[in-house]
Each structure stands twice: as C-alpha cells, then as structure tokens.
Design an enzyme around this catalytic site. Sequence first.
Site, mmCIF file in Angstrom:
data_model
loop_
_atom_site.group_PDB
_atom_site.id
_atom_site.type_symbol
_atom_site.label_atom_id
_atom_site.label_comp_id
_atom_site.label_asym_id
_atom_site.label_seq_id
_atom_site.Cartn_x
_atom_site.Cartn_y
_atom_site.Cartn_z
ATOM 1 N N ARG A 1 -27.872 51.550 43.179
ATOM 2 C CA ARG A 1 -29.210 52.013 42.809
ATOM 3 C C ARG A 1 -29.699 53.092 43.766
ATOM 4 O O ARG A 1 -30.548 53.912 43.428
ATOM 5 C CB ARG A 1 -30.218 50.856 42.856
ATOM 6 N N LYS B 1 -29.867 57.487 25.728
ATOM 7 C CA LYS B 1 -28.487 57.418 25.218
ATOM 8 C C LYS B 1 -28.576 57.134 23.716
ATOM 9 O O LYS B 1 -28.374 56.000 23.282
ATOM 10 C CB LYS B 1 -27.771 56.237 25.897
ATOM 11 N N ASP C 1 -31.103 52.642 25.931
ATOM 12 C CA ASP C 1 -29.718 52.542 25.492
ATOM 13 C C ASP C 1 -29.722 51.995 24.057
ATOM 14 O O ASP C 1 -29.938 52.751 23.114
ATOM 15 C CB ASP C 1 -29.011 51.621 26.504
ATOM 16 N N PHE D 1 -21.482 55.274 31.025
ATOM 17 C CA PHE D 1 -22.153 54.296 31.870
ATOM 18 C C PHE D 1 -22.496 55.001 33.177
ATOM 19 O O PHE D 1 -21.612 55.480 33.889
ATOM 20 C CB PHE D 1 -21.305 53.038 32.122
ATOM 21 N N LYS E 1 -35.648 46.607 37.413
ATOM 22 C CA LYS E 1 -35.634 47.270 38.701
ATOM 23 C C LYS E 1 -35.339 48.753 38.572
ATOM 24 O O LYS E 1 -35.686 49.537 39.435
ATOM 25 C CB LYS E 1 -34.550 46.635 39.589
ATOM 26 N N GLY E 2 -34.652 49.136 37.517
ATOM 27 C CA GLY E 2 -34.078 50.475 37.420
ATOM 28 C C GLY E 2 -35.045 51.645 37.502
ATOM 29 O O GLY E 2 -34.657 52.747 37.871
ATOM 30 N N GLU F 1 -39.304 53.925 31.900
ATOM 31 C CA GLU F 1 -37.985 53.258 31.856
ATOM 32 C C GLU F 1 -36.933 54.139 32.509
ATOM 33 O O GLU F 1 -37.003 55.366 32.403
ATOM 34 C CB GLU F 1 -37.567 53.094 30.388
ATOM 35 N N ASP F 2 -35.932 53.527 33.109
ATOM 36 C CA ASP F 2 -34.799 54.293 33.627
ATOM 37 C C ASP F 2 -33.982 54.907 32.496
ATOM 38 O O ASP F 2 -33.718 56.099 32.463
ATOM 39 C CB ASP F 2 -33.910 53.405 34.531
HETATM 40 P P1 IMP Z 1 -31.327 48.634 26.223
HETATM 41 O O1 IMP Z 1 -32.183 47.435 25.976
HETATM 42 O O2 IMP Z 1 -29.954 48.443 25.636
HETATM 43 O O3 IMP Z 1 -31.945 49.924 25.745
HETATM 44 O O4 IMP Z 1 -31.019 48.692 27.744
HETATM 45 C C1 IMP Z 1 -31.893 49.118 28.659
HETATM 46 C C2 IMP Z 1 -31.491 48.692 30.040
HETATM 47 O O5 IMP Z 1 -30.077 48.539 30.204
HETATM 48 C C3 IMP Z 1 -31.885 49.779 31.001
HETATM 49 O O6 IMP Z 1 -33.216 49.618 31.432
HETATM 50 C C4 IMP Z 1 -30.864 49.625 32.103
HETATM 51 O O7 IMP Z 1 -31.312 48.693 33.062
HETATM 52 C C5 IMP Z 1 -29.631 49.088 31.414
HETATM 53 N N1 IMP Z 1 -28.659 50.180 31.141
HETATM 54 C C6 IMP Z 1 -28.383 50.771 29.971
HETATM 55 N N2 IMP Z 1 -27.445 51.724 30.096
HETATM 56 C C7 IMP Z 1 -27.123 51.748 31.412
HETATM 57 C C8 IMP Z 1 -26.220 52.559 32.198
HETATM 58 O O8 IMP Z 1 -25.527 53.463 31.719
HETATM 59 N N3 IMP Z 1 -26.192 52.282 33.531
HETATM 60 C C9 IMP Z 1 -26.935 51.302 34.117
HETATM 61 N N4 IMP Z 1 -27.794 50.546 33.430
HETATM 62 C C10 IMP Z 1 -27.893 50.763 32.082
#
Ligand code: IMP
Length: 179
Positions: A164, A130, A102, A151, A43-44, A98-99
């Site tokens: 959101r 990040k 991470d 975060f 959703k992000g 992508e939002d």
């Molecule tokens: P990844 O698979 O660890 O790269 O995570 C990606 C997803 O985790 C993103 O699309 C977000 O939905 C969520 N996410 C990662 N960091 C944050 C944050 O700081 N705030 C809110 N959602 C996050």
Amino acid sequence: MNMDVAEKILFTEDDIKTMCKKLGRQLTADYQDKNPIFVCTLKGGFMFFADLVKEVKCNLSVEYIKASSYIGAETSGNVDIKEIVEFPVQGKDIVLVEDIVDTGLTAQKLISYFLKKGANSVEMVAMLDKKERRRVSIVPKYIGFSIPDYFVIGYGLDYNEKYRNLPFIGIMNLKYIEN
Ligand code: IMP
C-alpha cells in the site's frame, strides 16, 4: 520489499497529483456551497483521499468507512461496510472516494447504503476504473484513470495487505502471487 514487485509503473506520484488537481477543480465547481461529506473508503482510499481533498476548494467534512470485499487477488462478492466513527447522513451530499472500481459490487453497496440512510445525493470518485471487469452497471461520476484488467498495487492498493505504501501505481508482478 523486492524492487521488481511492480512489473510496470502505470502512474507516478506526479501523474496522480496532476489528476487530483483536475478532479479537484471539477469537484470545487460542483460542490460550492453544498458542504459535502467526503467519505474515504478504507483501507485502499487513504493516499488518494489525502491528495484529492487538498485540491477541493470549498467547505467540506471528512469521514471514513471500511468496505471489505477482497481476499487475495479475487473478489469474494460479499461486501461488509463499517463506519469508523458514525456520522449523520440525512439530507447530506456524499462524495464517496474509492481507490478502484472493479466489479462495481462495493460501489453499488456503498451507494445504496448512503441513500437508505437518507443522503440527499451520493456521487463517487474513483482513482482507478477497471470497466472490463464490471458485473453491475455502476459508472463513477469522477474517474482518475481508466485501466485494463490488470491487478495493480501501490498508492493505497494492496495485495494481501502489502505494498500500500508504494508511491506509485504499478502492475503487480505475478511471480509474487502467493498460493
Ligand atoms: P469491487 O467491489 O470488485 O469493485 O472491488 C473493489 C475493491 O477491490 C477495491 O476497493 C479494492 O480494494 C479491491 N481491488 C480491486 N481491484 C484491485 C486491484 O487491481 N488491486 C488491488 N485491489 C483491488
């Protein structure tokens, strides 16, 4: 909503719109005549996606997928991918929006998902990156802003499905973390 839920605003709506114009110029140059599919990761990604596509001045189509990996403020490592409406990918140039990237696990799963389905190319646009938290070597080609290991909430990003709708990106105030 408590007004101090974000302890610090990192990027205002204006900052984000200016960044979208810059990324839009790059994407316009790179995707001219390619008829790319811009894929919004829900959703992000919804708010950033809407701003971004307005700045891409070439023919494109839009699709939506849902990738879930997070429970609360910690990644679960498992990524579940769902196309909202199925769409043909064979031979297409995919731009994943992508939002935030991470650990990179979601991005990695999404890229291989589209390559397996026969995409001609898959590139990623991340509103936020990040880098410090990366567990796999994924580098989005297009990055809005790089941030340290905070975060963050707002502009599509949630904490337990809340916040959101904030019209900025802010660091979440830890006193609102639920146990
Ligand atoms: P990844 O698979 O660890 O790269 O995570 C990606 C997803 O985790 C993103 O699309 C977000 O939905 C969520 N996410 C990662 N960091 C944050 C944050 O700081 N705030 C809110 N959602 C996050």
